[in-house]
Enzyme design. Structure first.
Site, PDB file in Angstrom:
ATOM      1  N   CYS A   1       0.833  -1.193   0.000  1.00  0.00           N
ATOM      2  CA  CYS A   1       0.000   0.000   0.000  1.00  0.00           C
ATOM      3  C   CYS A   1       0.874   1.252   0.000  1.00  0.00           C
ATOM      4  CB  CYS A   1      -0.939   0.081   1.192  1.00  0.00           C
ATOM      5  SG  CYS A   1      -2.098  -1.267   1.291  1.00  0.00           S
TER       6      CYS A   1
ATOM      7  N   ARG B   1       3.923  -0.151  -4.874  1.00  0.00           N
ATOM      8  CA  ARG B   1       3.663  -0.702  -3.538  1.00  0.00           C
ATOM      9  C   ARG B   1       2.364  -1.506  -3.483  1.00  0.00           C
ATOM     10  NH1 ARG B   1       6.824   1.709   0.386  1.00  0.00           N
ATOM     11  NH2 ARG B   1       5.360   1.048   1.982  1.00  0.00           N
TER      12      ARG B   1
ATOM     13  N   TRP C   1      -2.654  -2.632  -1.737  1.00  0.00           N
ATOM     14  CA  TRP C   1      -2.281  -4.036  -1.886  1.00  0.00           C
ATOM     15  C   TRP C   1      -3.156  -4.766  -0.888  1.00  0.00           C
ATOM     16  CZ3 TRP C   1      -0.080  -8.007   1.084  1.00  0.00           C
ATOM     17  CH2 TRP C   1       0.406  -9.106   0.350  1.00  0.00           C
TER      18      TRP C   1
ATOM     19  N   ASN D   1      -1.803   1.995   5.696  1.00  0.00           N
ATOM     20  CA  ASN D   1      -0.904   0.938   5.231  1.00  0.00           C
ATOM     21  C   ASN D   1      -0.547   0.115   6.455  1.00  0.00           C
ATOM     22  OD1 ASN D   1       1.151  -0.608   4.126  1.00  0.00           O
ATOM     23  ND2 ASN D   1       2.660   1.052   4.217  1.00  0.00           N
ATOM     24  N   GLY D   2      -0.819  -1.183   6.428  1.00  0.00           N
ATOM     25  CA  GLY D   2      -0.532  -2.031   7.586  1.00  0.00           C
ATOM     26  C   GLY D   2      -1.697  -2.954   7.843  1.00  0.00           C
TER      27      GLY D   2
ATOM     28  N   GLU E   1      17.948 -17.303  -7.655  1.00  0.00           N
ATOM     29  CA  GLU E   1      17.572 -15.936  -8.023  1.00  0.00           C
ATOM     30  C   GLU E   1      17.046 -15.886  -9.458  1.00  0.00           C
ATOM     31  OE1 GLU E   1      16.901 -13.365  -6.548  1.00  0.00           O
ATOM     32  OE2 GLU E   1      17.193 -11.682  -7.904  1.00  0.00           O
TER      33      GLU E   1
ATOM     34  N   LYS F   1      13.298 -14.602 -10.402  1.00  0.00           N
ATOM     35  CA  LYS F   1      13.039 -13.508 -11.360  1.00  0.00           C
ATOM     36  C   LYS F   1      12.023 -13.958 -12.400  1.00  0.00           C
ATOM     37  CE  LYS F   1      14.182 -10.905  -9.575  1.00  0.00           C
ATOM     38  NZ  LYS F   1      14.869 -10.683  -8.364  1.00  0.00           N
TER      39      LYS F   1
ATOM     40  N   GLU G   1       8.361 -14.506 -10.861  1.00  0.00           N
ATOM     41  CA  GLU G   1       7.611 -13.347 -10.367  1.00  0.00           C
ATOM     42  C   GLU G   1       7.139 -12.404 -11.472  1.00  0.00           C
ATOM     43  OE1 GLU G   1       9.546 -10.747  -7.530  1.00  0.00           O
ATOM     44  OE2 GLU G   1      11.467 -10.969  -8.507  1.00  0.00           O
TER      45      GLU G   1
ATOM     46  N   HIS H   1      18.129 -36.410  -7.282  1.00  0.00           N
ATOM     47  CA  HIS H   1      17.379 -36.890  -6.116  1.00  0.00           C
ATOM     48  C   HIS H   1      15.894 -36.529  -6.222  1.00  0.00           C
ATOM     49  CE1 HIS H   1      21.088 -38.085  -4.185  1.00  0.00           C
ATOM     50  NE2 HIS H   1      21.594 -36.913  -4.547  1.00  0.00           N
TER      51      HIS H   1
ATOM     52  N   LYS I   1       6.330  -4.016  -3.933  1.00  0.00           N
ATOM     53  CA  LYS I   1       7.773  -3.811  -3.789  1.00  0.00           C
ATOM     54  C   LYS I   1       8.220  -3.957  -2.346  1.00  0.00           C
ATOM     55  CE  LYS I   1      11.856  -2.567  -5.292  1.00  0.00           C
ATOM     56  NZ  LYS I   1      12.593  -3.669  -5.936  1.00  0.00           N
TER      57      LYS I   1
HETATM   58  O1  M6R Z   1      13.161  -4.836   0.524  1.00  0.00           O
HETATM   59  P1  M6R Z   1      13.651  -6.213   0.817  1.00  0.00           P
HETATM   60  O2  M6R Z   1      14.991  -6.503   0.249  1.00  0.00           O
HETATM   61  O3  M6R Z   1      13.617  -6.548   2.277  1.00  0.00           O
HETATM   62  O4  M6R Z   1      12.616  -7.175   0.093  1.00  0.00           O
HETATM   63  C1  M6R Z   1      12.686  -8.560   0.202  1.00  0.00           C
HETATM   64  C2  M6R Z   1      11.795  -9.239  -0.818  1.00  0.00           C
HETATM   65  O5  M6R Z   1      10.463  -8.865  -0.628  1.00  0.00           O
HETATM   66  C3  M6R Z   1      12.204  -8.908  -2.251  1.00  0.00           C
HETATM   67  O6  M6R Z   1      13.544  -9.222  -2.497  1.00  0.00           O
HETATM   68  C4  M6R Z   1      11.309  -9.690  -3.249  1.00  0.00           C
HETATM   69  O7  M6R Z   1      11.569 -11.048  -3.158  1.00  0.00           O
HETATM   70  C5  M6R Z   1      11.509  -9.175  -4.669  1.00  0.00           C
HETATM   71  N1  M6R Z   1      10.248  -9.090  -5.332  1.00  0.00           N
HETATM   72  C6  M6R Z   1      12.373 -10.065  -5.479  1.00  0.00           C
HETATM   73  O8  M6R Z   1      12.550  -9.598  -6.775  1.00  0.00           O
END
Ligand code: M6R
Length: 599
Positions: free
Chosen positions: A2, A27, A74, A100-101, A472, A476, A479, A495, A594
């Protein structure tokens, strides 16, 4: 999670709020809404979906007001529809709230208020706040907000309006709020990106603090009603850094910015063969290191573990912050807890930090966003200096985290009286240029990407320090392209995951030279023998690798310890191009946000 923006000043509030909201859309983008106060009346306009939907409302162009609050959502409690969109009004429409929260005890509060005659229109926890503030309102909004918040459990960053009061009331517990002090105007937002176009002078609100902001003045209090005086700070980011500058997406721009970003992480920290970090940590006390983080930051932590154990000999564990915070972990004064967070606001990572502090553990942060909550609460740390990262998929922050972890490992080694190999430092300094050599070949990866738009699954395999790179790469892809992808240590494939291999399963191998290079080649043969499709990232061009691979991407050669910094770049680009070619919203993938400020 949010985004909140609020405005009070001499300009017309609506365009400013809309512009601020657009910058916060990363956000959350389930719905958006705005409330303005004018002539003792509150007017709310909201729409489900993205801010573009809200922008279509013609009425917005007719409103002239100097005070307003706005929100991009969000969804947590209640479906992402118009009714649940913020702002929420109290029963009599006199008070409006954006939040937000999460209000954890909203059910019991709602039951109580319902019995008292309050009628609710939405399924959200936030609406409860509006009604609760109304219950306590006796002519002074700030007092009512304080009383209401004393009854609330959970987290909040809120902005509140009353139809008869020419002021904004802002409060925070657990969700970020920044107050931007402009010329005869104040802009409040969840993130500095909405404030920078107007002013660089900001006040960060801390937990359990409230700000009462009038047309020409403001005052700060804690939730006990006592006056406080937070420093005015200066934001260093500029407006160009938060624009796309000709790139189609922020993610692509941020991938291309990586050489400069890691130069900034290193700047002033490698001088005359020495690593310079200003740490307030007592290194002699550290017997064990725990790194807590989430998502991509957790992946950089896994690389960090390899580097720290190698260069310092200190046993290092990596934990998901969300697990660490609730596990009965063995933490004491001999432990150093490192938290890694791009945003500096991730709720689980913050909770992990607070847990460790309570246990008397030394804490250290690797954070990108200056002035963020984690940055302010760690005992010691380094800023990444990656610049603002707007794309929801983290790219440059990851790279800068790995560089910062490497510098930290080398710094501890140096403090232990050991020499740092000058060749290693030379190779580190060459990395930005080598990354650029890979980003310049983005079009090659686009061609490869075009062949995989219809695939539903991907496997990413790497070993040793490149196993986290496989994780990673898979994160990527999933997501932003919504293709299921798994990262695995290459040798673990036999395995279980090997059962998945067939002609529809692309397998991305990270096969750069190092201790396990030959082993990775054997794993490639195992995939080839079962008819799998092989995409190889390697620094070693030979006919045999070419024969094994359906696609081969040759990257510049470096030391094995530094190879994740280069190997991850083609994986970022592959994910980006697949998502873009599929026509997806790369910067704002579905269901994601984000900054994850709820647990
Ligand atoms: O702001 P942060 O690094 O604490 O965020 C952690 C994760 O939410 C963040 O890395 C998330 O996995 C991303 N969408 C990955 O691309």
């Amino acid at each position: 999670m949010c985004g909140i923006v609020a405005y009070i000043g001499e300009k017309s509030a609506v365009p400013l709020l809309m512009e601020g909201l657009k910058k916060l859309e990363y956000r959350g983008y389930d719905s958006a809404g705005i409330c303005i106060a004018c002539n003792h009346r509150l007017e709310v306009i909201k729409r489900s979906g993205r801010i573009a939907e809200l922008e279509k409302v013609a009425r917005l162009n007719e409103i002239s007001a100097r005070i307003g609050i706005a929100h991009t959502r969000w969804a947590t409690h209640g479906a992402p529809n118009e009714i649940n969109a913020h702002p929420h009004l109290s029963c009599h429409g006199e008070i409006a709230v954006v939040h937000n929260g999460i209000i954890e005890n909203f059910r019991s509060l709602k039951d109580m208020l319902t019995k008292e005659g309050h009628q609710f229109t939405s399924d959200t926890d936030t609406e409860v706040l509006a009604h609760l503030i109304e219950k306590f309102y006796q002519g002074d909004l700030a007092t009512a907000v304080i009383k209401a918040l004393h009854n609330v459990e959970g987290t909040f960053g809120i902005a509140v309006l009353h139809k008869d009061e020419e002021r904004l009331v802002i409060a925070r517990r657990g969700s970020p709020i920044i107050i931007g002090l402009g010329q005869r105007e104040t802009i409040v937002a969840s993130d500095a990106v909405s404030i920078i176009p107007h002013t660089k002078k900001v006040i960060y609100l801390n937990d359990n603090e409230i700000a009462i902001i009038g047309m020409h003045d403001y005052r700060l209090q804690n939730l006990n009603g006592e006056s406080i005086a937070n420093d005015i700070q200066e934001i260093r980011w500029n407006i160009e850094q938060i624009e796309k500058r000709g790139f189609k997406h922020f993610m692509l721009k941020e991938i291309f910015e990586q050489p400069e970003a890691i130069r900034n992480t290193m700047r002033g920290r490698i001088t005359n063969g020495q690593i310079k970090l200003s740490l307030h940590t007592d290194i002699s006390r550290i017997k064990r290191i725990i790194i807590a983080a989430c998502g991509t930051s957790w992946h950089s932590a896994l690389i960090g573990k390899n580097l720290i154990e190698k260069y310092t000999g200190i046993p290092t564990e990596v934990d998901y912050a969300s697990e660490f915070r609730y596990r009965q972990s063995i933490i004491n004064r001999d432990v150093l807890l490192i938290v890694i967070s791009q945003s500096g606001e991730t709720a689980d990572t913050l909770a992990a930090l607070r847990k460790a502090k309570t246990a008397g553990t030394q804490t250290f942060g690797l954070v990108n966003v200056v002035g963020s909550t984690i940055a302010r609460e760690v005992e010691s740390g380094v800023y990444l200096h990656a610049g603002p990262e707007i794309g929801v998929a983290s790219t440059k922050a990851f790279l800068c985290q790995v560089v910062a972890l490497l510098l930290l490992a080398l710094y501890i080694k140096q403090q232990n009286g050991e020499q740092i190999d000058p060749t290693l430092l030379e190779k580190i300094e060459a990395i930005p240029e080598q990354i650029q050599q890979v980003t310049e070949r983005s079009d090659e990866l686009r061609e490869i990407a075009a062949a995989y738009l219809a695939n539903r699954n991907f496997l990413y395999l790497g070993r040793g320090i490149n196993y986290p790179v496989a994780l990673e790469g898979a994160l990527k892809l999933k997501e932003i392209s919504y293709i299921h992808a798994e990262g695995y240590p290459a040798a673990e494939m036999k395995h279980g995951p090997i059962a998945l291999i067939d002609a529809n399963m692309p397998v991305v191998f990270i096969a750069t030279k190092g201790a396990v290079f030959d082993k990775v080649i054997s794993n490639m043969q195992e995939v080839k023998a079962r008819g799998g499709i092989i995409l190889t990232i390697t620094d070693h061009d030979n006919p045999y690798l070419r024969e094994l691979s359906n696609h081969l991407m040759i990257v510049p050669e470096t030391l094995e310890d530094l190879s994740p910094l280069i190997n991850v770049i083609p994986l970022q680009l592959l994910a980006y191009h697949i998502a873009d070619l599929k026509g997806l919203n790369v910067d704002k993938p579905r269901n994601l946000a984000k900054s994850v400020t709820v647990e």
